[in-house]
Motif scaffolding. Sequence first.
Motif, short mmCIF file in Angstrom:
data_model
loop_
_atom_site.label_atom_id
_atom_site.label_comp_id
_atom_site.label_asym_id
_atom_site.label_seq_id
_atom_site.Cartn_x
_atom_site.Cartn_y
_atom_site.Cartn_z
N LEU A 257 -5.76 82.72 11.26
CA LEU A 257 -4.61 83.46 10.75
C LEU A 257 -3.32 82.66 10.94
N GLY A 258 -3.29 81.84 11.97
CA GLY A 258 -2.13 80.98 12.19
C GLY A 258 -1.94 79.98 11.07
N TRP A 259 -3.04 79.47 10.51
CA TRP A 259 -2.94 78.54 9.37
C TRP A 259 -2.36 79.24 8.15
N VAL A 260 -2.71 80.50 7.96
CA VAL A 260 -2.18 81.27 6.83
C VAL A 260 -0.68 81.49 7.02
N VAL A 261 -0.28 81.86 8.23
CA VAL A 261 1.14 82.06 8.52
C VAL A 261 1.91 80.76 8.32
N LEU A 262 1.34 79.65 8.78
CA LEU A 262 2.00 78.35 8.61
C LEU A 262 2.13 77.98 7.13
N ALA A 263 1.10 78.27 6.34
CA ALA A 263 1.16 78.00 4.90
C ALA A 263 2.25 78.83 4.23
N VAL A 264 2.38 80.09 4.61
CA VAL A 264 3.43 80.94 4.05
C VAL A 264 4.81 80.42 4.43
N LEU A 265 4.97 80.01 5.68
CA LEU A 265 6.25 79.47 6.13
C LEU A 265 6.60 78.17 5.40
N VAL A 266 5.61 77.32 5.16
CA VAL A 266 5.85 76.06 4.46
C VAL A 266 6.20 76.32 2.99
N ILE A 267 5.52 77.27 2.35
CA ILE A 267 5.85 77.61 0.96
C ILE A 267 7.26 78.19 0.89
N ASP A 268 7.61 79.03 1.84
CA ASP A 268 8.97 79.58 1.89
C ASP A 268 9.99 78.46 2.09
N THR A 269 9.65 77.48 2.90
CA THR A 269 10.53 76.33 3.13
C THR A 269 10.77 75.55 1.84
N VAL A 270 9.72 75.31 1.08
CA VAL A 270 9.86 74.57 -0.18
C VAL A 270 10.73 75.35 -1.16
N LEU A 271 10.51 76.64 -1.28
CA LEU A 271 11.31 77.46 -2.20
C LEU A 271 12.78 77.51 -1.79
N LEU A 272 13.04 77.68 -0.49
CA LEU A 272 14.42 77.71 -0.03
C LEU A 272 15.11 76.36 -0.23
N ALA A 273 14.40 75.28 0.04
CA ALA A 273 15.00 73.95 -0.14
C ALA A 273 15.34 73.71 -1.61
N VAL B 136 11.75 77.18 11.52
CA VAL B 136 11.19 76.31 12.58
C VAL B 136 10.82 77.12 13.80
N SER B 137 11.71 77.98 14.25
CA SER B 137 11.40 78.79 15.44
C SER B 137 10.29 79.80 15.17
N SER B 138 10.21 80.30 13.95
CA SER B 138 9.12 81.23 13.61
C SER B 138 7.77 80.51 13.63
N ALA B 139 7.74 79.30 13.12
CA ALA B 139 6.48 78.54 13.16
C ALA B 139 6.08 78.23 14.59
N GLY B 140 7.03 77.90 15.43
CA GLY B 140 6.72 77.63 16.83
C GLY B 140 6.28 78.86 17.59
N ARG B 141 6.84 80.00 17.25
CA ARG B 141 6.52 81.23 17.95
C ARG B 141 5.24 81.89 17.43
N LEU B 142 5.07 81.91 16.10
CA LEU B 142 3.94 82.63 15.51
C LEU B 142 2.67 81.79 15.40
N VAL B 143 2.81 80.49 15.26
CA VAL B 143 1.63 79.65 15.04
C VAL B 143 1.31 78.86 16.31
N HIS B 144 2.12 77.87 16.61
CA HIS B 144 1.91 77.00 17.76
C HIS B 144 3.20 76.22 17.98
N PRO B 145 3.58 75.92 19.21
CA PRO B 145 4.82 75.16 19.41
C PRO B 145 4.83 73.81 18.68
N ARG B 146 3.68 73.15 18.60
CA ARG B 146 3.64 71.86 17.91
C ARG B 146 3.68 72.01 16.40
#
Length: 134
Positions: A8-24, A63-73
């Motif tokens: 589930l962490g990989w799914v959350v990370l994928a959503v955060l990365v897609i959101d990052t691309v759209l915002l950028a 960035v902080s959401s990815a560290g908190r919800l998925v993994h610090p790294r």
Amino acid sequence: MVKEIRPLGWVVLAVLVIDTVLLAALELFFLPLRLDGTLLPLAGWIPVPVTVLVAVLTTPLLVSSAGRLVHPRAAFAPLVVWVLTVLALGLFGPGGDQVLIQDWRALLLLAGGALPAAMALGGSLAVKPERKRP
């Protein structure tokens, strides 16, 4: 003990990365906004880099959401993806156009997105040192 990323962490990370691309992409494309009376009120053609404020607020949050919800790294992923998206779309944009404008607003966007996110990344990676047992 190393914490592994759950599926589930990989799914959350994928959503955060897609959101990052759209915002950028949105921050980059709306960077040249002016107070010209078309989209924003008329105030003498003053450049208004509103998207820099959006970048300052959203990239550290991602960035902080990815560290908190998925993994610090995993917190580095949104920062790296944001920088790569802004540079790739800005320099080699749609149809080969250069979208990243060549003035102070581009530098402000890069600094406003990358520096607060790098500080959030440092906060995500900061770990309390473990106490050694005698």
